[in-house]
Design a protein around this motif. Structure first.
Motif, PDB file in Angstrom:
ATOM      1  N   SER A  80      -4.717   3.435   6.146  1.00 47.43           N
ATOM      2  CA  SER A  80      -5.570   2.849   5.125  1.00 47.43           C
ATOM      3  C   SER A  80      -6.621   1.953   5.781  1.00 47.43           C
ATOM      4  O   SER A  80      -6.373   1.344   6.812  1.00 47.43           O
ATOM      5  CB  SER A  80      -4.709   2.021   4.170  1.00 47.43           C
TER       6      SER A  80
ATOM      7  N   TRP B 212      -8.258  -0.022   0.591  1.00 47.84           N
ATOM      8  CA  TRP B 212      -7.749  -1.142  -0.189  1.00 47.84           C
ATOM      9  C   TRP B 212      -8.716  -2.307  -0.115  1.00 47.84           C
ATOM     10  O   TRP B 212      -9.569  -2.366   0.780  1.00 47.84           O
ATOM     11  CB  TRP B 212      -6.355  -1.565   0.271  1.00 47.84           C
TER      12      TRP B 212
ATOM     13  N   GLU C  54      -5.927  -0.583  -4.561  1.00 44.95           N
ATOM     14  CA  GLU C  54      -5.886   0.536  -3.624  1.00 44.95           C
ATOM     15  C   GLU C  54      -6.431   1.799  -4.278  1.00 44.95           C
ATOM     16  O   GLU C  54      -6.247   2.018  -5.482  1.00 44.95           O
ATOM     17  CB  GLU C  54      -4.434   0.773  -3.191  1.00 44.95           C
TER      18      GLU C  54
ATOM     19  N   LEU D 274       0.823  -1.208   0.000  1.00 45.72           N
ATOM     20  CA  LEU D 274       0.000   0.000   0.000  1.00 45.72           C
ATOM     21  C   LEU D 274       0.854   1.255   0.000  1.00 45.72           C
ATOM     22  O   LEU D 274       1.946   1.272   0.571  1.00 45.72           O
ATOM     23  CB  LEU D 274      -0.933  -0.005   1.208  1.00 45.72           C
TER      24      LEU D 274
ATOM     25  N   ALA E  40      -9.156   8.056   6.996  1.00 50.20           N
ATOM     26  CA  ALA E  40      -8.301   7.237   6.138  1.00 50.20           C
ATOM     27  C   ALA E  40      -7.712   8.064   5.001  1.00 50.20           C
ATOM     28  O   ALA E  40      -8.372   8.941   4.449  1.00 50.20           O
ATOM     29  CB  ALA E  40      -9.091   6.070   5.561  1.00 50.20           C
TER      30      ALA E  40
ATOM     31  N   VAL F 299      -6.187   5.877  -3.341  1.00 51.30           N
ATOM     32  CA  VAL F 299      -5.690   6.947  -2.474  1.00 51.30           C
ATOM     33  C   VAL F 299      -6.765   8.009  -2.440  1.00 51.30           C
ATOM     34  O   VAL F 299      -7.141   8.556  -3.486  1.00 51.30           O
ATOM     35  CB  VAL F 299      -4.349   7.514  -2.980  1.00 51.30           C
TER      36      VAL F 299
ATOM     37  N   GLY G 132      -6.342   6.194   2.540  1.00 50.97           N
ATOM     38  CA  GLY G 132      -6.505   5.247   1.451  1.00 50.97           C
ATOM     39  C   GLY G 132      -7.460   4.140   1.812  1.00 50.97           C
ATOM     40  O   GLY G 132      -7.793   3.926   2.981  1.00 50.97           O
TER      41      GLY G 132
END
Length: 103
Positions: free
Chosen positions: A20, A58, A98, A15, A54, A100, A56
């Motif tokens: 995340s 995933w 992922e 990541l 967060a 962002v 990100g």
């Protein structure tokens, strides 16, 4: 379902955004596919992840699930790696994707 917290080392190493959150479960009944329900759910999911602070998001998606991969790609997720696991005694392989947030 969003899952906060530390991720296993192999995942964390793939990541780019931290902190995340894992998008662990994201399902829409088949009769609602193509009707915009999933897009609305994704919008709400991204907002919830951002509200939790967060950077990100995933997820793991089965390597053979091209439809889901296209959907996630349409929403900005990119493949960053792979993860393997057992489902019962059957080995499974997922692409790790992922997004962002704010990018």
């Amino acid at each position: 379902m969003l899952v906060d917290g530390p991720h296993e080392g192999a995942i964390a190493a793939q990541l780019t955004a931290a902190p995340s959150i894992e998008l662990s479960k994201f399902y829409v009944l088949q009769e609602h596919h193509g009707g915009g329900v999933a897009a609305g759910l994704m919008t709400a999911t991204l907002a919830a992840a951002a509200e939790r602070g967060a950077s990100g998001l995933w997820l793991g998606v089965n390597e053979f699930n091209a439809r889901a991969q296209r959907f996630y790609g349409k929403h900005g997720f990119v493949a960053v790696g792979r993860k393997s696991f057992l489902l019962g005694t059957s080995p499974q392989n997922d692409h790790v994707m992922e997004l962002v947030l704010g990018a």
